[in-house]
Design an enzyme around this catalytic site. Sequence first.
Site, short mmCIF file in Angstrom:
data_model
loop_
_atom_site.label_atom_id
_atom_site.label_comp_id
_atom_site.label_asym_id
_atom_site.label_seq_id
_atom_site.Cartn_x
_atom_site.Cartn_y
_atom_site.Cartn_z
N SER A 113 0.79 -1.23 0.00
CA SER A 113 0.00 0.00 0.00
C SER A 113 0.82 1.29 0.00
CB SER A 113 -0.95 -0.05 1.18
OG SER A 113 -1.86 1.00 1.11
N HIS A 114 0.74 2.06 1.08
CA HIS A 114 1.41 3.35 1.11
C HIS A 114 2.89 3.23 1.45
CE1 HIS A 114 0.27 2.45 5.23
NE2 HIS A 114 1.26 3.25 5.62
N ASP A 277 -2.59 6.44 -3.35
CA ASP A 277 -1.42 5.72 -2.81
C ASP A 277 -1.03 4.52 -3.67
OD1 ASP A 277 -3.54 4.05 -2.18
OD2 ASP A 277 -2.65 3.36 -0.31
N ASP A 279 -1.59 1.30 -3.78
CA ASP A 279 -2.59 0.35 -4.28
C ASP A 279 -3.93 1.00 -4.60
OD1 ASP A 279 -3.01 0.88 -1.57
OD2 ASP A 279 -3.92 -1.08 -1.20
N ASP A 281 -6.15 2.77 -2.86
CA ASP A 281 -7.32 2.85 -1.98
C ASP A 281 -7.35 4.12 -1.14
OD1 ASP A 281 -5.25 2.10 -0.32
OD2 ASP A 281 -6.23 0.32 0.51
N ARG A 282 -6.27 4.89 -1.17
CA ARG A 282 -6.28 6.16 -0.42
C ARG A 282 -6.46 7.34 -1.36
NH1 ARG A 282 -1.96 6.22 4.48
NH2 ARG A 282 -2.37 4.11 5.25
N LYS A 376 -11.52 0.69 0.94
CA LYS A 376 -11.50 2.12 0.69
C LYS A 376 -11.10 2.32 -0.77
CE LYS A 376 -7.00 2.75 3.00
NZ LYS A 376 -6.65 1.58 3.81
C1 VG1 Z 1 -2.52 2.60 8.50
C2 VG1 Z 1 -3.63 3.61 8.73
C3 VG1 Z 1 -4.99 2.91 8.68
C4 VG1 Z 1 -5.12 2.16 7.36
C5 VG1 Z 1 -3.95 1.22 7.17
C6 VG1 Z 1 -3.97 0.55 5.81
O1 VG1 Z 1 -2.52 1.65 9.55
O2 VG1 Z 1 -3.47 4.28 9.93
O3 VG1 Z 1 -6.00 3.86 8.84
O4 VG1 Z 1 -6.32 1.43 7.34
O5 VG1 Z 1 -2.73 1.94 7.27
O6 VG1 Z 1 -4.00 1.49 4.79
P1 VG1 Z 1 -1.52 1.74 10.81
O7 VG1 Z 1 -1.78 0.50 11.60
O8 VG1 Z 1 -0.14 1.87 10.25
O9 VG1 Z 1 -1.90 2.99 11.55
V1 VG1 Z 1 -3.26 1.17 3.33
O10 VG1 Z 1 -3.70 2.30 2.25
O11 VG1 Z 1 -1.74 0.92 3.80
O12 VG1 Z 1 -3.97 -0.37 2.87
CO CO Z 2 -3.48 1.63 0.36
#
Ligand code: VG1
Ligand code: CO
Length: 543
Positions: A113-114, A277, A279, A281-282, A376
Amino acid sequence: MQRITVQTTPIEGQKPGTSGLRKKTHVFMGPHFLENFIQSIWIGIGGVEGKTLVLGGDGRYFNDRAAQVILRMAAASGARKMIVGRNALLSTPAASNLIRLRGTDGGIIMSASHNPGGPDEDFGVKFNMSNGGPAPEEVTDRIFAATGTLTAYDIVETQDIDLSRIGTTNLAGMEIEIVDPVADYAALMETLFDFDAIRALLASGFRLRFDSMHAVTGPYATAILQEKLGAPAGSVVNAEPLPDFGGGHPDPNPIWAKELMDVMFADDAPDFGAASDGDGDRNMIVGRGIYVTPSDSVAVLAANAHLAPGYSEGLKGVARSMPTSRALDRVAEAKGLDCYETPTGWKFFGNLLDAGRVSICGEESAGTGSDHVREKDGLWAVLLWLNILAVKRQSVAEIMDEHWREFGRNYYSRHDYEGVDADKANALVDELRGKLADLPGQDFARLTVETADEFAYDDPVDGSRADKQGIRIGFKGGARIVLRLSGTGTVGATLRVYLEDVESDPSRMHRDAQEALADVIAAADTIAGITRHTGRTAPDVKT
Ligand code: VG1
Ligand code: CO
């Protein structure tokens, strides 16, 4: 072609976090690491025999190799069919849509993801259920349990499958269907939004800039925003997905999407800017000269969703993750909607969406979505914003101004302390947990604590309980601090401190968030002893 059973031993550290298993890429590429985890997924879901799964990822380094391994393992364990995005690409929301559209038994999304990508950065794998949503904890717990007892995995030995051509092929009796990753998703968006109205907005001289950050949304945004909606070529930038995201950090916030922020704050800024981001979803939303926090964005979307055809009958209810600001609650209250507070992570919204209790959900980390899929969805949020702008014909700044006047403003910021020594981070949380009962009534930086607890969530649909989901401290007058440790990082611990205060005086609604939150920030450090525990005097990232 030969089906073989490979002897293996359990590998430590394969516990899925907030969103799947994320590790350094070289760890994932290590002997048996990916294979062990995939075999454990098969065990955790009760076997893959006879099942149909979707497979795709965000295109980061190792995405292509991992896809081949997963296909060979699915074939070896008797899967009936795999539906794969061309070149093993699928954004997370598009994968969720495909699972639902084709009625499959679930899907595997290859993404961190991010998190940055590349040989020295991160890789990840996530399993989604037949509703299209991330596996709930009960399933990830079973997968993790399997990683601890695994002795062997099954795999087919064969040449790579050519994933670049749309069509159907066969691997050891398993069907592989390679699909256009964009088409079904774009068609879904067209059913939700008034594309004619958005087209008219864009034809009227309204300028937009969408920054794909060299991640998976490039092809999606180009197809939808430029080809279908008529935004001029060049409106979508950094559109080519790259294995290392061009060396960038594909996290759409003002720090990592600074290039977009600079453009949007320049004299000749476009009317609307957005980024997504790794993938897809953000989303980050930014108007000319104004950044919209994700917590405000979901509130604005909930307040105005009825302006888009897919939501014209109103919302069933809304939900936000606990650390997300309570701007959404204000909208829900004004509209008489139920508003649910869930732990961090999209998996906790799934039951509420499936049960028809909520239509729109959001997280402060730039995740917003609705019941159209079970993830998302970055582009969805951008399109809903564009639909709203097309109907209202106001600037983003005017929309925010009106929104705050109507509902009040929740100043909000998240401070992240990254790469903190895990023992020190845990000590901080343990100490804080130990003094929660004594905090109410005490004063810190001109604020009086009213409530202090550790968040636990009882799912209203299936009764499951998730505890230790973050510490929250509420102050008289509505300010709030939330602290929790990240579950997506791959190095040390990341301490997230979420800061919020409410403002209902219109003359004080246009201040800088860090300034407006100065007392809350000071109180957080005093109460949690952040500097004392971590040695840090300032956060690494403020969003
Ligand atoms: C983070 C964010 C959370 C989000 C998750 C996955 O998690 O705070 O809100 O759902 O990333 O997003 P954490 O546990 O690091 O706070 V993504 O776009 O990485 O699938
Ligand atoms: Co993501």
